[in-house]
Design a protein around this motif. Structure first.
Motif, PDB file in Angstrom:
ATOM      1  N   MET F   1       0.883  -1.184   0.000  1.00 16.20           N
ATOM      2  CA  MET F   1       0.000   0.000   0.000  1.00 16.20           C
ATOM      3  C   MET F   1       0.893   1.196   0.000  1.00 16.20           C
ATOM      4  O   MET F   1       1.976   1.095   0.488  1.00 16.20           O
ATOM      5  N   PRO F   2       0.556   2.313  -0.479  1.00 18.77           N
ATOM      6  CA  PRO F   2      -0.680   2.741  -1.106  1.00 18.77           C
ATOM      7  C   PRO F   2      -0.894   2.222  -2.525  1.00 18.77           C
ATOM      8  O   PRO F   2       0.058   1.810  -3.175  1.00 18.77           O
ATOM      9  N   VAL F   3      -2.138   2.250  -2.940  1.00 15.93           N
ATOM     10  CA  VAL F   3      -2.536   1.867  -4.294  1.00 15.93           C
ATOM     11  C   VAL F   3      -3.258   3.048  -4.944  1.00 15.93           C
ATOM     12  O   VAL F   3      -4.180   3.600  -4.360  1.00 15.93           O
ATOM     13  N   ILE F   4      -2.756   3.429  -6.130  1.00 18.24           N
ATOM     14  CA  ILE F   4      -3.350   4.563  -6.849  1.00 18.24           C
ATOM     15  C   ILE F   4      -3.918   4.038  -8.169  1.00 18.24           C
ATOM     16  O   ILE F   4      -3.193   3.406  -8.946  1.00 18.24           O
ATOM     17  N   THR F   5      -5.223   4.228  -8.373  1.00 21.79           N
ATOM     18  CA  THR F   5      -5.858   3.747  -9.604  1.00 21.79           C
ATOM     19  C   THR F   5      -6.243   4.938 -10.477  1.00 21.79           C
ATOM     20  O   THR F   5      -6.873   5.877  -9.994  1.00 21.79           O
ATOM     21  N   VAL F   6      -5.818   4.897 -11.710  1.00 26.99           N
ATOM     22  CA  VAL F   6      -6.092   6.005 -12.640  1.00 26.99           C
ATOM     23  C   VAL F   6      -7.032   5.516 -13.750  1.00 26.99           C
ATOM     24  O   VAL F   6      -6.659   4.673 -14.565  1.00 26.99           O
ATOM     25  N   HIS F   7      -8.261   6.021 -13.739  1.00 20.71           N
ATOM     26  CA  HIS F   7      -9.161   5.794 -14.874  1.00 20.71           C
ATOM     27  C   HIS F   7      -9.001   7.014 -15.783  1.00 20.71           C
ATOM     28  O   HIS F   7      -9.357   8.122 -15.399  1.00 20.71           O
ATOM     29  N   GLY F   8      -8.440   6.794 -16.970  1.00 18.51           N
ATOM     30  CA  GLY F   8      -8.175   7.945 -17.839  1.00 18.51           C
ATOM     31  C   GLY F   8      -8.190   7.539 -19.298  1.00 18.51           C
ATOM     32  O   GLY F   8      -8.627   6.440 -19.646  1.00 18.51           O
ATOM     33  N   PRO F   9      -7.703   8.422 -20.169  1.00 16.86           N
ATOM     34  CA  PRO F   9      -7.729   8.173 -21.617  1.00 16.86           C
ATOM     35  C   PRO F   9      -6.632   7.185 -22.023  1.00 16.86           C
ATOM     36  O   PRO F   9      -5.774   6.828 -21.221  1.00 16.86           O
ATOM     37  N   LYS F  10      -6.681   6.792 -23.300  1.00 13.23           N
ATOM     38  CA  LYS F  10      -5.560   6.023 -23.874  1.00 13.23           C
ATOM     39  C   LYS F  10      -4.296   6.872 -23.749  1.00 13.23           C
ATOM     40  O   LYS F  10      -4.348   8.080 -23.967  1.00 13.23           O
ATOM     41  N   MET F  11      -3.174   6.232 -23.380  1.00 14.15           N
ATOM     42  CA  MET F  11      -1.910   6.953 -23.281  1.00 14.15           C
ATOM     43  C   MET F  11      -0.800   6.123 -23.906  1.00 14.15           C
ATOM     44  O   MET F  11      -0.885   4.897 -23.985  1.00 14.15           O
ATOM     45  N   SER F  12       0.272   6.805 -24.320  1.00 18.39           N
ATOM     46  CA  SER F  12       1.447   6.100 -24.832  1.00 18.39           C
ATOM     47  C   SER F  12       2.198   5.507 -23.640  1.00 18.39           C
ATOM     48  O   SER F  12       2.002   5.926 -22.488  1.00 18.39           O
ATOM     49  N   ILE F  26       5.796  12.181  -5.923  1.00 10.38           N
ATOM     50  CA  ILE F  26       4.978  13.157  -5.175  1.00 10.38           C
ATOM     51  C   ILE F  26       4.339  12.501  -3.955  1.00 10.38           C
ATOM     52  O   ILE F  26       4.468  12.981  -2.835  1.00 10.38           O
ATOM     53  N   ALA F  27       3.676  11.372  -4.190  1.00  9.67           N
ATOM     54  CA  ALA F  27       2.931  10.733  -3.089  1.00  9.67           C
ATOM     55  C   ALA F  27       3.882  10.204  -2.009  1.00  9.67           C
ATOM     56  O   ALA F  27       3.602  10.289  -0.818  1.00  9.67           O
ATOM     57  N   SER F  28       5.027   9.690  -2.448  1.00  4.76           N
ATOM     58  CA  SER F  28       6.014   9.182  -1.493  1.00  4.76           C
ATOM     59  C   SER F  28       6.468  10.304  -0.559  1.00  4.76           C
ATOM     60  O   SER F  28       6.564  10.127   0.655  1.00  4.76           O
ATOM     61  N   LYS F  29       6.685  11.481  -1.127  1.00  9.09           N
ATOM     62  CA  LYS F  29       7.146  12.637  -0.339  1.00  9.09           C
ATOM     63  C   LYS F  29       6.032  13.101   0.601  1.00  9.09           C
ATOM     64  O   LYS F  29       6.226  13.256   1.800  1.00  9.09           O
ATOM     65  N   ILE F  30       4.816  13.268   0.047  1.00  2.96           N
ATOM     66  CA  ILE F  30       3.690  13.802   0.846  1.00  2.96           C
ATOM     67  C   ILE F  30       3.308  12.835   1.971  1.00  2.96           C
ATOM     68  O   ILE F  30       3.070  13.231   3.105  1.00  2.96           O
ATOM     69  N   MET F  31       3.284  11.528   1.663  1.00  2.00           N
ATOM     70  CA  MET F  31       2.837  10.539   2.651  1.00  2.00           C
ATOM     71  C   MET F  31       3.994  10.034   3.518  1.00  2.00           C
ATOM     72  O   MET F  31       3.777   9.292   4.479  1.00  2.00           O
ATOM     73  N   ASN F  32       5.227  10.403   3.116  1.00  2.00           N
ATOM     74  CA  ASN F  32       6.415   9.920   3.848  1.00  2.00           C
ATOM     75  C   ASN F  32       6.459   8.388   3.900  1.00  2.00           C
ATOM     76  O   ASN F  32       6.635   7.763   4.948  1.00  2.00           O
ATOM     77  N   ILE F  33       6.220   7.783   2.738  1.00  2.00           N
ATOM     78  CA  ILE F  33       6.238   6.319   2.577  1.00  2.00           C
ATOM     79  C   ILE F  33       7.210   6.014   1.431  1.00  2.00           C
ATOM     80  O   ILE F  33       7.181   6.680   0.394  1.00  2.00           O
ATOM     81  N   PRO F  34       8.076   4.989   1.592  1.00  4.46           N
ATOM     82  CA  PRO F  34       9.052   4.685   0.542  1.00  4.46           C
ATOM     83  C   PRO F  34       8.400   4.389  -0.804  1.00  4.46           C
ATOM     84  O   PRO F  34       7.361   3.722  -0.866  1.00  4.46           O
ATOM     85  N   ALA F  35       9.019   4.868  -1.878  1.00 11.11           N
ATOM     86  CA  ALA F  35       8.464   4.699  -3.232  1.00 11.11           C
ATOM     87  C   ALA F  35       8.150   3.235  -3.525  1.00 11.11           C
ATOM     88  O   ALA F  35       7.153   2.914  -4.182  1.00 11.11           O
ATOM     89  N   GLN F  36       8.961   2.351  -2.995  1.00 15.97           N
ATOM     90  CA  GLN F  36       8.804   0.923  -3.281  1.00 15.97           C
ATOM     91  C   GLN F  36       7.440   0.370  -2.873  1.00 15.97           C
ATOM     92  O   GLN F  36       6.968  -0.636  -3.413  1.00 15.97           O
ATOM     93  N   ALA F  37       6.779   1.070  -1.939  1.00 17.45           N
ATOM     94  CA  ALA F  37       5.504   0.550  -1.409  1.00 17.45           C
ATOM     95  C   ALA F  37       4.331   0.870  -2.327  1.00 17.45           C
ATOM     96  O   ALA F  37       3.227   0.362  -2.133  1.00 17.45           O
ATOM     97  N   PHE F  38       4.562   1.703  -3.363  1.00 15.39           N
ATOM     98  CA  PHE F  38       3.448   2.203  -4.175  1.00 15.39           C
ATOM     99  C   PHE F  38       3.141   1.311  -5.382  1.00 15.39           C
ATOM    100  O   PHE F  38       4.044   0.932  -6.131  1.00 15.39           O
ATOM    101  N   THR F  39       1.844   1.011  -5.531  1.00 14.06           N
ATOM    102  CA  THR F  39       1.349   0.324  -6.725  1.00 14.06           C
ATOM    103  C   THR F  39       0.408   1.277  -7.469  1.00 14.06           C
ATOM    104  O   THR F  39      -0.457   1.892  -6.842  1.00 14.06           O
ATOM    105  N   ILE F  40       0.625   1.425  -8.765  1.00 10.15           N
ATOM    106  CA  ILE F  40      -0.253   2.281  -9.568  1.00 10.15           C
ATOM    107  C   ILE F  40      -0.902   1.440 -10.674  1.00 10.15           C
ATOM    108  O   ILE F  40      -0.201   0.721 -11.407  1.00 10.15           O
ATOM    109  N   LEU F  41      -2.219   1.505 -10.745  1.00  7.32           N
ATOM    110  CA  LEU F  41      -2.981   0.752 -11.738  1.00  7.32           C
ATOM    111  C   LEU F  41      -3.589   1.740 -12.731  1.00  7.32           C
ATOM    112  O   LEU F  41      -4.267   2.685 -12.317  1.00  7.32           O
ATOM    113  N   ILE F  42      -3.325   1.540 -14.009  1.00  6.68           N
ATOM    114  CA  ILE F  42      -3.839   2.452 -15.044  1.00  6.68           C
ATOM    115  C   ILE F  42      -4.933   1.732 -15.836  1.00  6.68           C
ATOM    116  O   ILE F  42      -4.695   0.669 -16.416  1.00  6.68           O
TER     117      ILE F  42
END
Lengths: 62, 62, 62, 62, 62, 62
Positions: F1-12, F26-42
């Motif tokens: 965790m954290p998990v960030i889900t992006v519903h958006g347009p087609k992207m390259s 950005i989120a790692s800095k704001i939440m003070n959580i190591p980047a490694q913990a982040f999952t992003i779903l597009i």
């Protein structure tokens, strides 16, 4: 659209405001979509409601 | 990744720990992905916030 | 309800059938809710559409 | 299935009951699927946890 | 906000247009929020990617 | 965790890589959580599967 959903830890209002502002600026630039079109939903998760690697975050402190 | 989201009833911490442990073990084996890669998010839903067949669960007890 | 959403890799139909069967059995027992009430949604993610630690899974093989 | 998730404002129980009833009726007719198959999940969002156009809803009243 | 996500079957464009129109009208009235504020996301699910009662929808026809 | 889900347009792929990198930083800095913990779903959405203000995006060009 777009809609960005953030499942993350408890945050202060200031942290949330900064997250929403920065995410919208960056995504608006990358996607070339006006900032006004972005909706961001923040779901603050209790540590007892998140599991990583098969263990609740709440149980990781032990 | 993978991320498993569970929208379900209120549960005790023990139930959540067991759910996270078992889901991770099973999914890790089926998907052939290390347990460490799994994130599980549990969203405990109020009965008043869930509808099945057009009726709120909270109204089903009447 | 409950609803379980799995964001994960591409899977064969057999893997999905096994995942749905096992998750439903486990969760039904833990939550003490009949299996019939469970809905499981599987979202197979392209490696190019998932980021971990700031890097797309598709770019991790390089 | 189908599963309809509503991220929206705080609502009264009556509003939620009406939303669940109407959504199920309309979607059942449009999709030609029995009402009994529909699950609706309502996620009531704090204004502090929603951003539109880069600003928290909670900050829009200022 | 609000954001309404529909996980459902394959639909024609006409069905989707009707669903979006009706859902927005109903929810706008019930929540007393202008229609313009509503985003609806439609996720068309393959029958092989949905389980109900522990069985894939795709396996239910057998 | 954290998990960030992006519903958006087609992207390259390049846009997605940049989005994942920037969001994580950005989120790692704001939440003070190591980047490694982040999952992003597009989730790239077809214009025909998104409604805003009661109208499909695909129908807005007419």
């Amino acid at each position: 659209m777009p809609v960005i959903t953030v499942h993350g830890p408890k945050m202060s209002k200031e942290q949330k405001a900064e997250l929403v502002k920065s995410f919208t600026e960056i995504a608006s630039k990358i996607m070339n979509i006006p900032a006004q079109a972005f909706t961001i939903l923040i779901e603050e998760m209790e540590r007892e409601n998140v599991g990583v690697g098969g263990v609740l975050l709440a149980d990781r402190e032990k």
